[in-house]
Design an enzyme around this catalytic site. Structure first.
Site, PDB file in Angstrom:
ATOM      1  N   SER A  78      -1.511  -0.332  31.047  1.00 40.69           N
ATOM      2  CA  SER A  78      -2.846   0.248  30.892  1.00 40.69           C
ATOM      3  C   SER A  78      -3.733  -0.592  29.985  1.00 40.69           C
ATOM      4  CB  SER A  78      -2.733   1.670  30.329  1.00 40.69           C
ATOM      5  OG  SER A  78      -2.048   2.523  31.219  1.00 40.69           O
ATOM      6  N   LEU A  91       3.408   4.311   0.811  1.00 38.13           N
ATOM      7  CA  LEU A  91       4.839   4.201   1.083  1.00 38.13           C
ATOM      8  C   LEU A  91       5.148   4.088   2.574  1.00 38.13           C
ATOM      9  CD1 LEU A  91       6.297   6.794  -1.467  1.00 38.13           C
ATOM     10  CD2 LEU A  91       6.206   4.298  -1.672  1.00 38.13           C
ATOM     11  N   GLY A 117       0.805  -1.210   0.000  1.00 39.26           N
ATOM     12  CA  GLY A 117       0.000   0.000   0.000  1.00 39.26           C
ATOM     13  C   GLY A 117       0.840   1.262   0.000  1.00 39.26           C
ATOM     14  N   PHE A 160      -5.718   6.639  20.228  1.00 37.15           N
ATOM     15  CA  PHE A 160      -4.507   6.579  19.412  1.00 37.15           C
ATOM     16  C   PHE A 160      -4.677   5.676  18.192  1.00 37.15           C
ATOM     17  CE2 PHE A 160      -1.864   7.248  23.542  1.00 37.15           C
ATOM     18  CZ  PHE A 160      -2.288   8.568  23.592  1.00 37.15           C
ATOM     19  N   GLU A 193       2.855   3.352  17.438  1.00 40.00           N
ATOM     20  CA  GLU A 193       1.582   2.705  17.112  1.00 40.00           C
ATOM     21  C   GLU A 193       1.513   2.252  15.657  1.00 40.00           C
ATOM     22  OE1 GLU A 193       0.915   5.480  20.557  1.00 40.00           O
ATOM     23  OE2 GLU A 193       1.814   5.689  18.564  1.00 40.00           O
ATOM     24  N   ASN A 225      17.665   7.395  -5.606  1.00 38.60           N
ATOM     25  CA  ASN A 225      17.812   8.081  -6.898  1.00 38.60           C
ATOM     26  C   ASN A 225      17.649   9.592  -6.802  1.00 38.60           C
ATOM     27  OD1 ASN A 225      14.975   8.601  -6.899  1.00 38.60           O
ATOM     28  ND2 ASN A 225      14.592   6.599  -7.833  1.00 38.60           N
ATOM     29  N   GLY A 267      10.977   8.015  -0.931  1.00 42.20           N
ATOM     30  CA  GLY A 267       9.690   8.330  -0.330  1.00 42.20           C
ATOM     31  C   GLY A 267       9.388   7.483   0.884  1.00 42.20           C
TER      32      GLY A 267
END
EC number: 2.2.1.1
Length: 729
Positions: A450, A188, A186, A503, A477, A257, A228
């Site tokens: 937690s 980057l 999916g 989160f 995360e 590159n 990227g």
């Protein structure tokens, strides 16, 4: 020891080594001088300049043994075949990204045909194969070209149908859709975290199953990424985690590159990549010329020689190599056009037709990747047969772990009169599951105390203790969830990970990829509502439930008490092709009357009648999680006024939506239009259950900082308010 003088460098070899004869063969036309020499590195890479008009040779010293690797014109033809197949596929589709395949083809070819142990005949069925992840998924045309050349179930016709409806070659790689693809990476960056997860799984399983003389888990994870990928935060989280864990069998090939879609990376990405990764605890190797096959091979050998650190091989390439506009963003994401392809093919001295694979290239892959893979898998099969005879119980456990069968567990019921937070009842379930499912492991993004995710009496997954089942993902995360995808894709284990529900926004892109890939990961999301209290609105979920419920193929379950929590975990661990998100409370919840008997079957239908109306049915109260108790109390208050309503516990909207029309009608009869939904979250999505005549007691604003009970009162989650709201229908 002995040395061989080449005129520019000294090569060190072991006397009487089997490699000595090969070395002599390559230099047979040159006078050779040998002398004793000592004190060289155990792991070294040496280069030799042109000798007698031969191509440059490379020697890699690993544990004082010399390896020789040379490349010839057929190898270069194979590289150009990868390039031209990619260009042709993109041109046929009039869509795609030619820049990466044209620039990165040399490193991909060397890795695939000279290093990776994979067997196209058995594809992903061989558990000990090397893994390859294309994190830069827009370069899919290159991956499909390699898969075709390697002998996977991908034909030239499939390449011609690149990016077309119903084809095996979608725009970005999809696991279980295209033979040989290991992951749907999916957007980057996620592929790097997937690779980290795969390397974690390899290390964990090796520590658990390997015995002296029986390394049945012993493979590498390779990923190819671009600039990227390294800009994305998830790759930085994952790289930090991998460095800490010392994942020595993880190798990234970095297509460096210096170009991104908008233009030169100098506009936005100028950091010291080498320094960053070395600070993470990685080995960094620079390949200065991305077209130099020998230099690439040397780097991969050196990466494999480093066992205590993951390695990033930075390969300096030219995007769109051979194209008229090579080295610019113009070749990143658009077909070259007929004239552009002709220009590039002329640069490659390509004399073959479109989509043609020269016979000698086919033969080179047969002699290389295919022969090596078949031999490696057969050797592993023989090894496993001996392992099975020596360690039958472990062998059976290994086979069961990779079978991906639904796990069946027994969990201790919660009795009426007891009370605990669903995060605590979840921890009890985790403990019991860990004792029954040997492949079960996981952790939390630095919130284990937690989230209640730690398994007692188990060791931690750390360097030197990869057998540990408690994983410390750190405050990462996104990387946690993306690594979990890699762990699940690897096979052999069942993984879970936890954090605060608010989160969840940080990890949803990876949850989306899990749902898209049918991965049975489990997310333990605690502190699920405004009941979080004092931490305030920044930490109080509002829109999260509506958001995650909108995601296809994700089970979202918000249990009302300990028995529904047990049922939720049973459902989650039995899933084989769908992720599950458990949404759990911080505050205590009383065990509700009826859940011990009804919860398991009811939860597996998404919603069920927890408390029936005491007289003729007039209306329905629908609730989830902590608000089911409020619905029960509201039912009692209404009953005192002679109003007969049913209480429906709906722990999972999506599971309920999948039930038959008959079942849904039995729970929510169309004729009963007086309906009130009660949930401490957004009203979004509830209209389909309450209808135009119904109402919701929900929250469509932000929370506040105060004790949880006070916030519930201020937001109207009281029996008095719920009763009046129902009576207003």
């Amino acid at each position: 020891m002995a040395t061989v003088s080449t005129g520019s460098l000294i090569f060190i070899v072991k006397k009487n080594s089997p490699m000595m004869s090969k070395l002599v063969f390559f230099w047979q036309n040159r006078e050779k001088e040998f002398r004793d020499f000592g004190g060289f590195s155990e792991k070294s890479v040496y280069f030799c300049d042109t000798i007698d008009n031969r191509k440059r040779l490379i020697l890699v010293v690993i544990n004082r043994e010399v390896l020789l690797m040379t490349f010839d014109a057929i190898d270069q033809l194979a590289v150009n075949t990868v390039r031209t197949l990619s260009m042709d596929a993109i041109q046929a589709a009039n869509s795609g990204h030619p820049g990466l395949p044209m620039g990165a083809a040399p490193m991909a070819y060397v890795l695939w045909n000279h290093f990776m142990n994979i067997n196209p005949k058995t594809s992903r069925n061989w558990s000990n194969r090397d893994r390859f992840i294309l994190s830069a998924g827009h370069g899919s045309a290159m991956l499909y070209s390699l898969l075709h050349l390697a002998g996977y179930d991908l034909s030239v016709e499939d390449l011609k149908n690149f990016r077309q409806w119903g084809s095996k070659t979608p725009g970005h790689p999809e696991v279980n859709h295209t033979d040989g693809v290991e992951a749907t990476t999916g957007p980057l960056g996620q592929g790097i975290a997937n690779a980290v997860g795969m390397a974690m799984a390899e290390a964990h399983l090796a520590a658990k199953f390997n015995k002296p003389g029986f390394d049945i888990v012993d493979h590498y994870t390779f990923a190819l990424n671009g600039d990227g990928d390294l800009m994305e935060g998830v790759s930085q989280e994952a790289a930090s985690m991998a460095g800490h864990l010392k994942l020595g069998k993880l190798v990234l090939l970095y297509d460096s590159n210096d170009i991104s879609l908008d233009g030169p990376t100098s506009m936005a990405f100028t950091e010291d990549v080498k320094g960053r990764f070395e600070a993470y605890g990685w080995q960094h190797i620079l390949v200065k010329d991305g077209n130099d096959l020998e230099e690439i091979a040397a780097a991969i050998e050196a990466a494999k020689a480093e066992t205590e650190k993951p390695t990033i091989i930075e390969v300096k390439t030219i995007i769109g190599f051979g194209a008229e506009k090579q080295g610019t963003s113009a070749v990143h994401g658009a077909p070259l056009g007929a004239e552009g392809i002709a220009f590039a093919k002329k640069a490659y001295q390509w004399t073959h037709q479109d989509f043609e694979v020269p016979a000698e290239v086919t033969e080179r892959f047969a002699q290389g990747l295919q022969a090596r893979g078949e031999k490696a898998e057969q050797a592993w099969n023989d090894l496993f047969a001996a392992y099975e005879a020596e360690y039958p119980e472990l062998a059976a456990e290994y086979q069961k772990a990779f079978a991906n069968e639904a796990a069946q567990v027994e969990l201790e019921a919660h009795e009426l009169g007891s009370s605990m937070a669903s995060r605590v009842s979840s921890q009890q379930a985790i403990q019991q599951i860990s004792e029954q499912v040997a492949s079960f492991w996981g952790g939390s993004a630095d919130l284990s105390a937690s989230n209640n995710t730690m398994v007692k009496a188990e060791t931690d997954f750390q360097p030197g203790h990869y057998e540990g089942r408690n994983v410390w993902f750190g405050v990462r995360e996104f990387a946690m969830a993306a690594a979990m995808n890699g762990i699940a894709l690897h096979g052999g284990t069942r993984v879970y990970g936890g954090t605060f529900f608010v989160f969840s926004n940080y990890l949803l892109p990876a949850v989306r990829m899990a749902a898209l890939q049918n991965l049975p990961t489990v997310y333990v999301m605690t502190h699920d509502s405004i009941a979080v209290g004092e931490d305030g609105p920044t930490h109080e979920p509002i829109e999260q439930l509506a958001s995650v419920r909108s995601m296809p193929n994700l089970n979202v379950i918000r249990p009302a008490d300990g028995n529904e929590t047990n049922a939720a975990w049973k459902r989650a661990i039995a899933e084989t092709d769908r992720p599950t998100m458990l949404v759990l409370t911080r505050q205590n919840l009383p065990v509700l009357e009826g859940t011990k008997e009804l919860a398991e079957d009811g939860l597996n239908k998404g919603a069920y009648i927890l408390s029936e109306a005491k007289g003729d049915l007039e209306g329905i109260l629908i609730a989830t999680g902590s608000e089911v108790k409020l619905a029960m109390d509201t039912q009692e208050a209404l009953e005192a006024e002679g109003i007969h309503v049913r209480v429906v516990s709906m722990p999972s909207q999506n599971i309920f939506d999948e039930q038959s029309a008959e079942y849904k009608e039995s729970i929510l009869p169309a004729a009963v239009t007086k309906r009130l939904a009660i949930e401490a979250g957004s009203s979004f999505g509830w209209a389909k259950y309450v209808g135009l005549a119904g109402k919701t007691l929900t929250i469509d604003t932000w929370g506040a900082s105060a004790p949880g009970n006070r916030i519930f009162e201020e937001y109207g989650f009281t029996v008095a308010n719920a009763t009046e709201l129902y009576k207003s229908l």
